[in-house]
Design a protein around this motif. Sequence first.
Motif, PDB file in Angstrom:
ATOM      1  N   SER A  48      10.992   6.550   8.218  1.00  0.00           N
ATOM      2  CA  SER A  48      11.410   7.283   9.728  1.00  0.00           C
ATOM      3  C   SER A  48      10.838   7.080  11.000  1.00  0.00           C
ATOM      4  O   SER A  48      10.756   7.455  12.116  1.00  0.00           O
ATOM      5  CB  SER A  48      10.559   9.013   9.212  1.00  0.00           C
ATOM      6  OG  SER A  48       9.577   8.533   8.842  1.00  0.00           O
ATOM      7  N   ASP A  49       9.975   5.741  11.471  1.00  0.00           N
ATOM      8  CA  ASP A  49       9.375   5.296  12.426  1.00  0.00           C
ATOM      9  C   ASP A  49      10.388   4.892  12.914  1.00  0.00           C
ATOM     10  O   ASP A  49      10.433   4.720  13.631  1.00  0.00           O
ATOM     11  CB  ASP A  49       8.913   3.905  11.544  1.00  0.00           C
ATOM     12  CG  ASP A  49       8.140   3.864  11.436  1.00  0.00           C
ATOM     13  OD1 ASP A  49       7.468   4.315  11.043  1.00  0.00           O
ATOM     14  OD2 ASP A  49       7.347   2.349  11.285  1.00  0.00           O
TER      15      ASP A  49
ATOM     16  N   ASP B 262       5.997  15.572  11.704  1.00  0.00           N
ATOM     17  CA  ASP B 262       6.298  14.179  10.674  1.00  0.00           C
ATOM     18  C   ASP B 262       5.780  15.166   9.043  1.00  0.00           C
ATOM     19  O   ASP B 262       4.378  15.342   9.140  1.00  0.00           O
ATOM     20  CB  ASP B 262       4.857  13.365  11.253  1.00  0.00           C
ATOM     21  CG  ASP B 262       5.438  11.801  10.381  1.00  0.00           C
ATOM     22  OD1 ASP B 262       5.437  12.501   9.129  1.00  0.00           O
ATOM     23  OD2 ASP B 262       5.220  10.894  10.938  1.00  0.00           O
TER      24      ASP B 262
ATOM     25  N   TYR C 122       4.967  13.353   3.964  1.00  0.00           N
ATOM     26  CA  TYR C 122       3.911  13.741   2.817  1.00  0.00           C
ATOM     27  C   TYR C 122       4.450  14.852   2.264  1.00  0.00           C
ATOM     28  O   TYR C 122       3.559  15.543   0.842  1.00  0.00           O
ATOM     29  CB  TYR C 122       2.362  13.201   2.603  1.00  0.00           C
ATOM     30  CG  TYR C 122       1.818  11.519   3.428  1.00  0.00           C
ATOM     31  CD1 TYR C 122       2.093  11.504   1.975  1.00  0.00           C
ATOM     32  CD2 TYR C 122       2.076  11.305   5.205  1.00  0.00           C
ATOM     33  CE1 TYR C 122       2.634   9.442   2.363  1.00  0.00           C
ATOM     34  CE2 TYR C 122       1.463  10.469   4.526  1.00  0.00           C
ATOM     35  CZ  TYR C 122       2.117   9.125   3.667  1.00  0.00           C
ATOM     36  OH  TYR C 122       2.016   8.049   3.945  1.00  0.00           O
TER      37      TYR C 122
ATOM     38  N   ARG D 221      13.843   1.201   3.447  1.00  0.00           N
ATOM     39  CA  ARG D 221      13.542   1.945   4.819  1.00  0.00           C
ATOM     40  C   ARG D 221      14.984   2.906   5.489  1.00  0.00           C
ATOM     41  O   ARG D 221      15.677   2.322   6.112  1.00  0.00           O
ATOM     42  CB  ARG D 221      14.110   0.373   6.210  1.00  0.00           C
ATOM     43  CG  ARG D 221      13.377  -0.750   5.337  1.00  0.00           C
ATOM     44  CD  ARG D 221      12.024  -0.611   5.430  1.00  0.00           C
ATOM     45  NE  ARG D 221      11.461   0.008   6.859  1.00  0.00           N
ATOM     46  CZ  ARG D 221      10.713   0.909   7.077  1.00  0.00           C
ATOM     47  NH1 ARG D 221      10.824   1.887   5.708  1.00  0.00           N
ATOM     48  NH2 ARG D 221      10.136   1.617   8.264  1.00  0.00           N
TER      49      ARG D 221
ATOM     50  N   THR E 186      10.678  10.899   5.050  1.00  0.00           N
ATOM     51  CA  THR E 186      10.896   9.519   4.798  1.00  0.00           C
ATOM     52  C   THR E 186      11.366   9.550   3.478  1.00  0.00           C
ATOM     53  O   THR E 186      11.003  10.556   3.133  1.00  0.00           O
ATOM     54  CB  THR E 186       9.602   8.510   5.122  1.00  0.00           C
ATOM     55  OG1 THR E 186       9.669   7.183   4.368  1.00  0.00           O
ATOM     56  CG2 THR E 186       8.834   8.951   4.113  1.00  0.00           C
TER      57      THR E 186
ATOM     58  N   SER F 220      10.391   6.693   2.046  1.00  0.00           N
ATOM     59  CA  SER F 220       8.915   5.930   1.942  1.00  0.00           C
ATOM     60  C   SER F 220       8.096   6.153   0.746  1.00  0.00           C
ATOM     61  O   SER F 220       7.669   5.412   0.067  1.00  0.00           O
ATOM     62  CB  SER F 220       8.336   5.436   3.314  1.00  0.00           C
ATOM     63  OG  SER F 220       9.290   4.960   3.523  1.00  0.00           O
ATOM     64  N   LYS F 221       8.207   7.452   0.464  1.00  0.00           N
ATOM     65  CA  LYS F 221       6.967   7.930   0.538  1.00  0.00           C
ATOM     66  C   LYS F 221       7.428   8.635  -1.397  1.00  0.00           C
ATOM     67  O   LYS F 221       7.352   7.714  -2.844  1.00  0.00           O
ATOM     68  CB  LYS F 221       6.236   9.312   1.050  1.00  0.00           C
ATOM     69  CG  LYS F 221       5.451   8.280   2.003  1.00  0.00           C
ATOM     70  CD  LYS F 221       4.540   6.842   1.950  1.00  0.00           C
ATOM     71  CE  LYS F 221       4.862   6.001   3.310  1.00  0.00           C
ATOM     72  NZ  LYS F 221       4.651   6.508   4.472  1.00  0.00           N
TER      73      LYS F 221
ATOM     74  N   ASN G 122      -1.537  11.524   8.011  1.00  0.00           N
ATOM     75  CA  ASN G 122      -1.813  10.314   7.312  1.00  0.00           C
ATOM     76  C   ASN G 122      -3.010  10.298   8.584  1.00  0.00           C
ATOM     77  O   ASN G 122      -2.867   9.939   9.959  1.00  0.00           O
ATOM     78  CB  ASN G 122      -0.817   9.567   7.348  1.00  0.00           C
ATOM     79  CG  ASN G 122      -0.854   7.851   7.428  1.00  0.00           C
ATOM     80  OD1 ASN G 122      -2.372   7.336   7.035  1.00  0.00           O
ATOM     81  ND2 ASN G 122       0.158   7.268   7.347  1.00  0.00           N
TER      82      ASN G 122
ATOM     83  N   PHE H 150      -1.502   9.009  12.518  1.00  0.00           N
ATOM     84  CA  PHE H 150       0.279   8.367  12.894  1.00  0.00           C
ATOM     85  C   PHE H 150      -0.521   6.364  13.362  1.00  0.00           C
ATOM     86  O   PHE H 150      -0.451   7.446  14.575  1.00  0.00           O
ATOM     87  CB  PHE H 150       0.965   8.485  12.311  1.00  0.00           C
ATOM     88  CG  PHE H 150       1.715   7.520  11.573  1.00  0.00           C
ATOM     89  CD1 PHE H 150       1.376   6.580  10.695  1.00  0.00           C
ATOM     90  CD2 PHE H 150       2.631   7.600  11.620  1.00  0.00           C
ATOM     91  CE1 PHE H 150       2.521   5.602   9.841  1.00  0.00           C
ATOM     92  CE2 PHE H 150       4.014   6.388  11.556  1.00  0.00           C
ATOM     93  CZ  PHE H 150       3.731   5.846  10.321  1.00  0.00           C
TER      94      PHE H 150
HETATM   95  C1  LIG Z   1       5.023   6.443   5.593  1.00  0.00           C
HETATM   96  C2  LIG Z   1       4.889   6.895   6.907  1.00  0.00           C
HETATM   97  C3  LIG Z   1       5.579   7.183   7.489  1.00  0.00           C
HETATM   98  C4  LIG Z   1       7.668   6.479   7.143  1.00  0.00           C
HETATM   99  O1  LIG Z   1       7.430   5.645   7.678  1.00  0.00           O
HETATM  100  P1  LIG Z   1       9.148   4.846   7.293  1.00  0.00           P
HETATM  101  O2  LIG Z   1       9.120   3.882   8.922  1.00  0.00           O
HETATM  102  O3  LIG Z   1      10.178   6.443   7.195  1.00  0.00           O
HETATM  103  O4  LIG Z   1       8.427   4.160   6.091  1.00  0.00           O
HETATM  104  C5  LIG Z   1       5.802   8.220   8.732  1.00  0.00           C
HETATM  105  N1  LIG Z   1       4.995   8.799   9.108  1.00  0.00           N
HETATM  106  C6  LIG Z   1       3.652   8.958   8.196  1.00  0.00           C
HETATM  107  C7  LIG Z   1       2.258  10.030   9.280  1.00  0.00           C
HETATM  108  C8  LIG Z   1       3.650   7.819   7.422  1.00  0.00           C
HETATM  109  O5  LIG Z   1       2.726   7.827   6.688  1.00  0.00           O
END
Ligand SMILES: *Cc1c(COP(=O)(O)O)cnc(C)c1O
Length: 338
Positions: free
Chosen positions: A79-80, A170, A173, A207, A196, A198-199, A145, A104
């Motif tokens: 998501s970055d 965002d 989570y 990715r 994302t 990723s979590k 975050n 973040f």
């Molecule tokens: C971990 C996180 C992301 C996710 O990043 P990715 O690039 O998808 O791994 C995005 N926003 C926040 C607030 C996060 O903590």
Amino acid sequence: MTATSRELVRYSETERGCRIDLSDNTNLWGAPPSVARVLGEFGAPELSRYPSAYSPRLKRAIAKYAGVDESMIVTGCGSDDVLDSAIRAFGAPGDLLAMQNPSFSMIPVFATVSSLSVKGVDRARLVDEMASLDAQIIYLCTPNNPTGEVLSLETIEEITSNANALVIVDEAYIEFGGTSCVNMLGRFENLLITRTFSKALGLAGFRIGYGIASPAIVSRVEGVRGPYKVSAISEVVAAGVLENDLEWVAEKAQEAVANRNRFARALNSLGFTPMESGANFLLIPVAEAREIESRLRDRGIAVRAFERLNGIGDALRVTVGPWPVMEEFLEALAEVMK
Ligand SMILES: *Cc1c(COP(=O)(O)O)cnc(C)c1O
């Protein structure tokens, strides 16, 4: 806060190879069960060709998961990538991006690269200050975050309806807490939700991230993002997880939430006051966080230390995983605090 891209430094990665890594909020139960099978079936011939430019199969699976039309999905290399592309698409040099402080850490980096200035807003004045700043981009993170704080839908709605801006929410989570604002999308043309794999979905190594927004916002972000950002293998694996593993994902997220609450109670009884969290981590205010982090590292446990957070001070952010792991952390924490 105004910086230039020449002043940016590399993201400081926590050292790899700690016995227990509670530093990055990934899924500590591992990757979902279908992944190994899908990887085994993935043929080498497919790897000499480009993947699809914008991942239509993955978009369909995400649309179903999120309960929206596939024209409302944009994917990215994490998501970055979606966040960075959106800021590049909607921000012009000199524009203002307003966000919670703390929040973040990558957002000020993306804003700076696009020559935007950044204003962090205190929790207590969030709605009023967002209305008065007249920013071109507003970034909200819920659960946030690194604090874990959940924003109410009313707060997000008020900020969005006052805003003459792209509002990014965002929801990295969201599987662990809070209510998604996906149902607000019909009423707000200026809203972009990012999420994302990723979590909770356990695929940080692949990715993959996505945004949910009006088709107009989606095409603008895709135009800036460019093609081929999600690899062929990532698309197949991620779609497979949404098609096969949602029960596993929900079960592990539930366990993370239960362990988070138990972890908070255990910390309370050790004399700590973690912040209330809707995510799979807790932020624990503690003096000399860097020093504590380094002592924990000596015992093979990685966490993330923050110094001088706005309104909080020093703190440790600790990812929640299976209970035996949290027990080991609690023992180590008690020892290093002696
Ligand atoms: C971990 C996180 C992301 C996710 O990043 P990715 O690039 O998808 O791994 C995005 N926003 C926040 C607030 C996060 O903590």
